[in-house]
Design a protein around this motif. Structure first.
Motif, PDB file in Angstrom:
ATOM      1  N   GLU A 183       4.318  15.510 -34.651  1.00 38.02           N
ATOM      2  CA  GLU A 183       4.050  16.408 -33.795  1.00 38.02           C
ATOM      3  C   GLU A 183       3.770  15.879 -32.219  1.00 38.02           C
ATOM      4  OE1 GLU A 183       2.652  20.549 -35.787  1.00 38.02           O
ATOM      5  OE2 GLU A 183       1.349  19.123 -35.744  1.00 38.02           O
ATOM      6  N   ARG A 184       2.780  14.878 -32.352  1.00 41.30           N
ATOM      7  CA  ARG A 184       2.499  14.055 -30.907  1.00 41.30           C
ATOM      8  C   ARG A 184       3.616  13.581 -30.253  1.00 41.30           C
ATOM      9  NH1 ARG A 184      -2.173  12.963 -34.274  1.00 41.30           N
ATOM     10  NH2 ARG A 184      -4.019  13.598 -33.639  1.00 41.30           N
ATOM     11  N   ASN A 185       4.390  12.773 -31.286  1.00 41.06           N
ATOM     12  CA  ASN A 185       5.524  12.116 -30.592  1.00 41.06           C
ATOM     13  C   ASN A 185       6.608  13.184 -29.942  1.00 41.06           C
ATOM     14  OD1 ASN A 185       4.866   9.742 -31.313  1.00 41.06           O
ATOM     15  ND2 ASN A 185       5.576   9.689 -33.276  1.00 41.06           N
ATOM     16  N   ASP A 186       6.460  14.416 -30.942  1.00 38.25           N
ATOM     17  CA  ASP A 186       7.440  15.431 -30.276  1.00 38.25           C
ATOM     18  C   ASP A 186       7.074  15.840 -28.961  1.00 38.25           C
ATOM     19  OD1 ASP A 186       9.895  16.824 -30.315  1.00 38.25           O
ATOM     20  OD2 ASP A 186       9.034  18.446 -31.832  1.00 38.25           O
ATOM     21  N   LEU A 187       5.855  16.152 -28.858  1.00 36.37           N
ATOM     22  CA  LEU A 187       5.059  16.770 -27.894  1.00 36.37           C
ATOM     23  C   LEU A 187       5.407  15.420 -26.680  1.00 36.37           C
ATOM     24  CD1 LEU A 187       3.156  18.282 -26.050  1.00 36.37           C
ATOM     25  CD2 LEU A 187       1.164  17.034 -27.193  1.00 36.37           C
ATOM     26  N   ASP A 213      -7.502   9.686 -16.751  1.00 42.75           N
ATOM     27  CA  ASP A 213      -7.249  10.354 -15.303  1.00 42.75           C
ATOM     28  C   ASP A 213      -6.219   9.886 -14.723  1.00 42.75           C
ATOM     29  OD1 ASP A 213      -9.769  11.688 -15.653  1.00 42.75           O
ATOM     30  OD2 ASP A 213     -11.106  10.310 -14.817  1.00 42.75           O
ATOM     31  N   GLY A 214      -5.418  10.774 -14.345  1.00 42.00           N
ATOM     32  CA  GLY A 214      -3.936  10.308 -13.472  1.00 42.00           C
ATOM     33  C   GLY A 214      -3.181   9.740 -14.381  1.00 42.00           C
ATOM     34  N   GLU A 215      -3.358   9.607 -15.532  1.00 47.81           N
ATOM     35  CA  GLU A 215      -2.379   8.854 -16.520  1.00 47.81           C
ATOM     36  C   GLU A 215      -1.500   9.864 -17.287  1.00 47.81           C
ATOM     37  OE1 GLU A 215      -1.629   5.370 -16.861  1.00 47.81           O
ATOM     38  OE2 GLU A 215      -3.049   5.275 -15.189  1.00 47.81           O
ATOM     39  N   GLU A 216      -0.213   9.451 -17.919  1.00 43.52           N
ATOM     40  CA  GLU A 216       0.402  10.264 -18.700  1.00 43.52           C
ATOM     41  C   GLU A 216      -0.202  10.471 -20.208  1.00 43.52           C
ATOM     42  OE1 GLU A 216       4.586   9.090 -18.880  1.00 43.52           O
ATOM     43  OE2 GLU A 216       4.965   9.666 -16.862  1.00 43.52           O
ATOM     44  N   TYR A 217       0.085  11.564 -20.940  1.00 42.25           N
ATOM     45  CA  TYR A 217      -0.183  11.587 -22.353  1.00 42.25           C
ATOM     46  C   TYR A 217       0.735  10.510 -23.287  1.00 42.25           C
ATOM     47  CZ  TYR A 217      -0.264  13.423 -26.882  1.00 42.25           C
ATOM     48  OH  TYR A 217      -0.521  13.724 -28.258  1.00 42.25           O
ATOM     49  N   ASP A 218       0.001   9.873 -23.789  1.00 42.24           N
ATOM     50  CA  ASP A 218       0.688   8.959 -24.787  1.00 42.24           C
ATOM     51  C   ASP A 218       0.401   9.138 -26.187  1.00 42.24           C
ATOM     52  OD1 ASP A 218       1.405   6.532 -26.221  1.00 42.24           O
ATOM     53  OD2 ASP A 218       1.314   5.247 -24.417  1.00 42.24           O
ATOM     54  N   SER A 219       1.478   9.358 -27.052  1.00 42.65           N
ATOM     55  CA  SER A 219       1.229   9.899 -28.465  1.00 42.65           C
ATOM     56  C   SER A 219       0.556   8.963 -29.081  1.00 42.65           C
ATOM     57  CB  SER A 219       2.542  10.251 -28.903  1.00 42.65           C
ATOM     58  OG  SER A 219       3.470   9.391 -28.904  1.00 42.65           O
ATOM     59  N   CYS A 220       0.966   7.502 -28.807  1.00 40.37           N
ATOM     60  CA  CYS A 220       0.359   6.296 -29.834  1.00 40.37           C
ATOM     61  C   CYS A 220      -1.194   6.179 -29.558  1.00 40.37           C
ATOM     62  CB  CYS A 220       1.387   5.150 -29.161  1.00 40.37           C
ATOM     63  SG  CYS A 220       2.829   5.212 -29.574  1.00 40.37           S
TER      64      CYS A 220
END
Length: 72
Positions: free
Chosen positions: A12-16, A50-57
């Motif tokens: 689900e995290r990877n899909d998100l 802060d200011g960074e993208e979401y990273d599933s890993c």
């Protein structure tokens, strides 16, 4: 009786993550995963710098670290 909340799985995290990169809306992603949009929103805010993208890993790593410390 209380509610039972389950954490997002690695899949689900990877899909998100991939769907966010493709510009899909949070509500649309939540609907297809069968999750509340607020759940995904909390996941993103909890696991984004802060200011960074979401990273599933990184999110999966953070979850494992919190679990080891008994925070989750």
């Amino acid at each position: 009786m209380g509610r039972h909340y389950s954490q997002l799985s690695a899949t689900e995290r990877n899909d998100l993550h991939s769907r966010m990169l493709n510009g899909e809306s949070l509500r649309s992603i939540a609907r297809s995963l069968g999750r509340a949009a607020s759940t995904l929103s909390r996941e993103i805010s909890r696991n984004s710098e802060d200011g960074e993208e979401y990273d599933s890993c990184l999110a999966g790593y953070a979850r494992r670290q919190h679990r080891r410390r008994g925070l989750v």
